[in-house]
Design an enzyme around this catalytic site. Sequence first.
Site, mmCIF file in Angstrom:
data_model
loop_
_atom_site.group_PDB
_atom_site.id
_atom_site.type_symbol
_atom_site.label_atom_id
_atom_site.label_comp_id
_atom_site.label_asym_id
_atom_site.label_seq_id
_atom_site.Cartn_x
_atom_site.Cartn_y
_atom_site.Cartn_z
ATOM 1 N N GLY A 85 0.656 -1.162 -0.087
ATOM 2 C CA GLY A 85 0.107 0.397 -0.039
ATOM 3 C C GLY A 85 1.062 1.594 0.135
ATOM 4 N N ASN A 111 -4.240 8.084 1.229
ATOM 5 C CA ASN A 111 -5.595 8.223 1.975
ATOM 6 C C ASN A 111 -5.060 8.193 3.622
ATOM 7 O OD1 ASN A 111 -7.946 8.161 0.743
ATOM 8 N ND2 ASN A 111 -7.175 6.151 -0.356
ATOM 9 N N LEU A 140 -10.454 -8.812 3.949
ATOM 10 C CA LEU A 140 -11.980 -8.584 3.893
ATOM 11 C C LEU A 140 -11.330 -9.241 5.642
ATOM 12 C CD1 LEU A 140 -14.528 -9.002 3.233
ATOM 13 C CD2 LEU A 140 -14.904 -11.149 4.096
ATOM 14 N N ASN A 189 -13.939 2.171 5.285
ATOM 15 C CA ASN A 189 -13.633 1.859 4.483
ATOM 16 C C ASN A 189 -13.660 2.684 3.079
ATOM 17 O OD1 ASN A 189 -11.678 -0.288 2.543
ATOM 18 N ND2 ASN A 189 -13.341 -0.492 1.551
ATOM 19 N N HIS A 249 -13.525 3.015 -0.758
ATOM 20 C CA HIS A 249 -13.956 2.303 -1.865
ATOM 21 C C HIS A 249 -13.914 3.255 -3.206
ATOM 22 C CE1 HIS A 249 -14.845 -1.022 -4.206
ATOM 23 N NE2 HIS A 249 -15.253 -0.505 -5.101
ATOM 24 N N ASP A 285 -17.993 -4.764 0.776
ATOM 25 C CA ASP A 285 -17.994 -3.407 0.246
ATOM 26 C C ASP A 285 -19.007 -3.230 0.770
ATOM 27 O OD1 ASP A 285 -14.765 -2.497 -0.767
ATOM 28 O OD2 ASP A 285 -15.663 -3.841 -2.448
ATOM 29 N N GLU A 338 -10.672 10.795 -3.238
ATOM 30 C CA GLU A 338 -11.301 10.242 -1.659
ATOM 31 C C GLU A 338 -10.116 10.853 -0.996
ATOM 32 O OE1 GLU A 338 -9.079 6.206 -2.498
ATOM 33 O OE2 GLU A 338 -9.459 5.940 -4.272
HETATM 34 C C1 GAR Z 1 -7.713 3.829 -3.320
HETATM 35 O O1 GAR Z 1 -7.657 3.932 -4.197
HETATM 36 C C2 GAR Z 1 -8.961 3.165 -2.547
HETATM 37 O O2 GAR Z 1 -9.740 3.711 -2.550
HETATM 38 C C3 GAR Z 1 -8.250 1.259 -2.710
HETATM 39 O O3 GAR Z 1 -7.125 1.263 -2.589
HETATM 40 C C4 GAR Z 1 -6.225 3.125 -3.173
HETATM 41 C C5 GAR Z 1 -5.477 2.365 -2.301
HETATM 42 O O4 GAR Z 1 -4.841 3.666 -2.193
HETATM 43 N N1 GAR Z 1 -9.237 0.745 -2.015
HETATM 44 C C6 GAR Z 1 -10.094 -0.791 -2.831
HETATM 45 O O5 GAR Z 1 -10.102 -0.419 -3.991
HETATM 46 C C7 GAR Z 1 -10.843 -1.590 -1.837
HETATM 47 N N2 GAR Z 1 -11.508 -2.013 -1.968
HETATM 48 P P1 GAR Z 1 -3.460 4.090 -1.181
HETATM 49 O O6 GAR Z 1 -2.522 3.837 -0.687
HETATM 50 O O7 GAR Z 1 -2.528 5.791 -1.587
HETATM 51 O O8 GAR Z 1 -4.912 5.209 0.040
#
Ligand code: GAR
Length: 212
Positions: free
Chosen positions: A13, A17, A94, A109, A111, A152, A181
């Site tokens: 990740g 966010n 999950l 969360n 999405h 979701d 987001e």
């Molecule tokens: C974001 O776009 C979030 O909405 C998505 O992963 C990305 C994380 O980005 N989440 C999903 O798709 C969950 N189903 P980030 O690490 O820069 O926040």
Amino acid sequence: MSIRIAVLVSGHGRGSNMAAIIDACQRGEIDGQVVLVIGTRSEAPALQRAAEKGVRTRVISPRNLSEEEYAQRLLHALDEARVDLVCLAGYMRLLPVPVVRAYAGRVMNIHPALLPLFGGKGMYGEHVHQAVLESGMKVSGCTVHFVDEHYDTGPIIVQRCVPVEDDDTWETLAARVLVQEHQAYVQAVKLFAEGRLRIEGRRVRILPPTSP
Ligand code: GAR
């Protein structure tokens, strides 16, 4: 009362966010503090980013653990940090049911689409935006929702829309959605910190601000 927030990220990740929430707390826009970021892998850039912002990080990997053991480790970390709100941010698994139950109404969360469309198992990141483009939809957006025991499907707190342009690729669409987001997630956490979210069945009522 200032709330204590934990953010959960997974895999590799990037944590944009997560960073938006930390920054909003640090500049006082949210009456709260991110006290812990938990990742599933030590290599996640999000963990490095959190540490640079002065936030405590932990790795709790579900690998080689039963679902029950993973859940207990998460619960122990969250309880020990006296967390009021858990924010999933790019957390692609999950969340184990015992955690959802222990923190019912206190896990959110984000999405990258307008739920209940384009959600469910396997719908994350690129897959979501590709599906939106293939559907022919003229708008997309993002959803912040409370987390229940499924992918979701929990009550929706905040949604924001963006246009889908004719020449969009999944990357250009994802970038347009991501800007929204960050704003949507900060807005949802701020409302939670102000005690202004009330879950009524599938709907989340946003209460008016209380006068000081
Ligand atoms: C974001 O776009 C979030 O909405 C998505 O992963 C990305 C994380 O980005 N989440 C999903 O798709 C969950 N189903 P980030 O690490 O820069 O926040």
